[in-house]
Structure formats: structure tokens, C-alpha cells
Design a protein around this motif. Structure first.
Motif, PDB file in Angstrom:
ATOM      1  N   GLN A 115      40.744 -15.033 -36.956  1.00  0.00           N
ATOM      2  CA  GLN A 115      39.466 -15.619 -37.076  1.00  0.00           C
ATOM      3  C   GLN A 115      39.549 -17.144 -36.474  1.00  0.00           C
ATOM      4  N   CYS A 116      38.320 -17.616 -36.275  1.00  0.00           N
ATOM      5  CA  CYS A 116      37.822 -19.027 -35.603  1.00  0.00           C
ATOM      6  C   CYS A 116      38.199 -19.803 -36.598  1.00  0.00           C
ATOM      7  N   ASP A 117      38.925 -21.033 -36.412  1.00  0.00           N
ATOM      8  CA  ASP A 117      39.285 -22.254 -37.460  1.00  0.00           C
ATOM      9  C   ASP A 117      38.019 -22.999 -37.526  1.00  0.00           C
ATOM     10  N   GLU A 118      36.881 -22.899 -36.960  1.00  0.00           N
ATOM     11  CA  GLU A 118      35.742 -23.733 -37.006  1.00  0.00           C
ATOM     12  C   GLU A 118      34.596 -22.823 -37.632  1.00  0.00           C
ATOM     13  N   CYS A 119      34.372 -21.673 -37.289  1.00  0.00           N
ATOM     14  CA  CYS A 119      33.187 -21.096 -37.930  1.00  0.00           C
ATOM     15  C   CYS A 119      33.566 -19.733 -38.630  1.00  0.00           C
ATOM     16  N   SER A 120      34.883 -19.361 -38.616  1.00  0.00           N
ATOM     17  CA  SER A 120      35.275 -18.277 -39.277  1.00  0.00           C
ATOM     18  C   SER A 120      34.906 -16.943 -38.660  1.00  0.00           C
ATOM     19  N   LYS A 173      37.698 -20.772 -25.943  1.00  0.00           N
ATOM     20  CA  LYS A 173      37.207 -21.204 -27.303  1.00  0.00           C
ATOM     21  C   LYS A 173      36.464 -20.023 -27.701  1.00  0.00           C
ATOM     22  N   CYS A 174      36.131 -20.336 -28.837  1.00  0.00           N
ATOM     23  CA  CYS A 174      35.375 -19.139 -29.833  1.00  0.00           C
ATOM     24  C   CYS A 174      34.006 -18.865 -29.220  1.00  0.00           C
ATOM     25  N   PRO A 175      33.661 -17.648 -28.919  1.00  0.00           N
ATOM     26  CA  PRO A 175      32.521 -17.472 -28.227  1.00  0.00           C
ATOM     27  C   PRO A 175      31.206 -17.705 -29.189  1.00  0.00           C
ATOM     28  N   GLN A 176      31.518 -17.861 -30.498  1.00  0.00           N
ATOM     29  CA  GLN A 176      30.151 -18.102 -31.319  1.00  0.00           C
ATOM     30  C   GLN A 176      30.108 -19.842 -31.271  1.00  0.00           C
ATOM     31  N   CYS A 177      31.041 -20.640 -31.455  1.00  0.00           N
ATOM     32  CA  CYS A 177      30.692 -21.739 -31.817  1.00  0.00           C
ATOM     33  C   CYS A 177      31.298 -22.703 -30.796  1.00  0.00           C
ATOM     34  N   GLY A 178      32.181 -22.367 -29.881  1.00  0.00           N
ATOM     35  CA  GLY A 178      32.513 -23.143 -28.601  1.00  0.00           C
ATOM     36  C   GLY A 178      33.437 -24.047 -29.306  1.00  0.00           C
TER      37      GLY A 178
END
Ligand SMILES: [Zn+2]
Length: 131
Positions: free
Chosen positions: A45-50, A26-31
Motif C-alpha cells: 500500500q502507498c505510504d502517503e495515501c494508503s 509514484k503512487c497513481p492516486q496521490c503521486g
């Protein structure tokens, strides 16, 4: 935090949390967002937090980590199996080759994700605030 994008500039980045998120792919920033678009290819880029995920530099470390962990877990078990049960070479091959392959292919994307999480937490490479 009252801004609409709570992930824009987190003040403190928790490395255990980001490694755990990366290990779960998972994305390290938003999870929440997926880290990969394929088996080992990270999303741009992350789909949730860009979060821009293209700044990582995992390079050869994930295979080394995977080999070290899998080798230290599986080889002693295979040697103990050989020592105590004296199986034929065919049965050793039939048992330990699939275990080695499955463990390696299971762990490789997770070790790469954990490394990307560690790089993000320490603002390394393309994960710096000004990148
Ligand atoms: Zn994200």
C-alpha cells in the motif's frame, strides 16, 4: 472536499495523470508515495495515501511494452550504425549491448508503473471502488 483523507474516493480518475505518476514510479492516486519497495516489487500500500497497491495485474505486459519500445528505438540505430560505419562485431557488441541493457532496465519499472496507473485510473482488477 472537507474530509481528512482527500484520497478516499476520488470521483474522477485522470488516466494521463495516473500513467505519468506510475511512469515516475509514484503512487497513481496521490503521486507522492513510492510505488515500489524494490526494483519491480510494488508496495502493498502507498505510504502517503494508503492506497492498496496489491490489486494490480501487470503480469507480462510491462516486458512486452519495454521490448517493443526499446527494440523499435535501439535496433534501427544499431542497423544504421552498421550500415554507415561498418564497425567490427566486437565494437558493435561493446556499444549496443550496454545501451540495450540500460534502456531495458531503465524502462521496465516505468512501463510497469504506467500500466499500474492505467489500471488504477480505469478501476481495473483490484482498483475498483468496492475492492
Ligand atoms: Zn498514494
Amino acid at each position: 472536499m472537507t474530509d481528512k483523507n482527500a484520497y478516499s474516493l476520488p470521483m474522477k480518475r485522470s488516466w494521463p495523470k495516473s500513467i505519468s505518476r506510475g511512469f515516475r514510479k509514484k503512487c497513481p492516486q496521490c503521486g507522492r508515495g513510492s510505488l515500489y519497495k524494490g526494483y519491480l516489487k510494488p508496495n502493498a500500500q502507498c505510504d502517503e495515501c494508503s492506497l492498496n497497491l496489491s490489486g494490480h495485474q501487470a503480469d507480462d505486459a510491462p516486458p512486452y511494452i519495454t521490448m517493443m519500445i526499446v527494440g523499435h528505438l535501439v535496433i534501427p540505430l544499431a542497423l544504421a550504425h552498421r550500415q554507415f560505419f561498418d564497425p567490427s562485431l566486437t565494437s558493435q557488441f561493446a556499444i549496443w549491448t550496454p545501451i540495450l541493457l540500460l534502456a531495458t532496465f531503465w524502462l521496465l519499472p516505468r512501463s510497469k508503473g504506467a500500466l499500474i496507473g492505467l489500471q488504477w485510473a480505469h478501476r481495473m482488477h483490484g482498483f475498483a471502488d468496492n475492492a
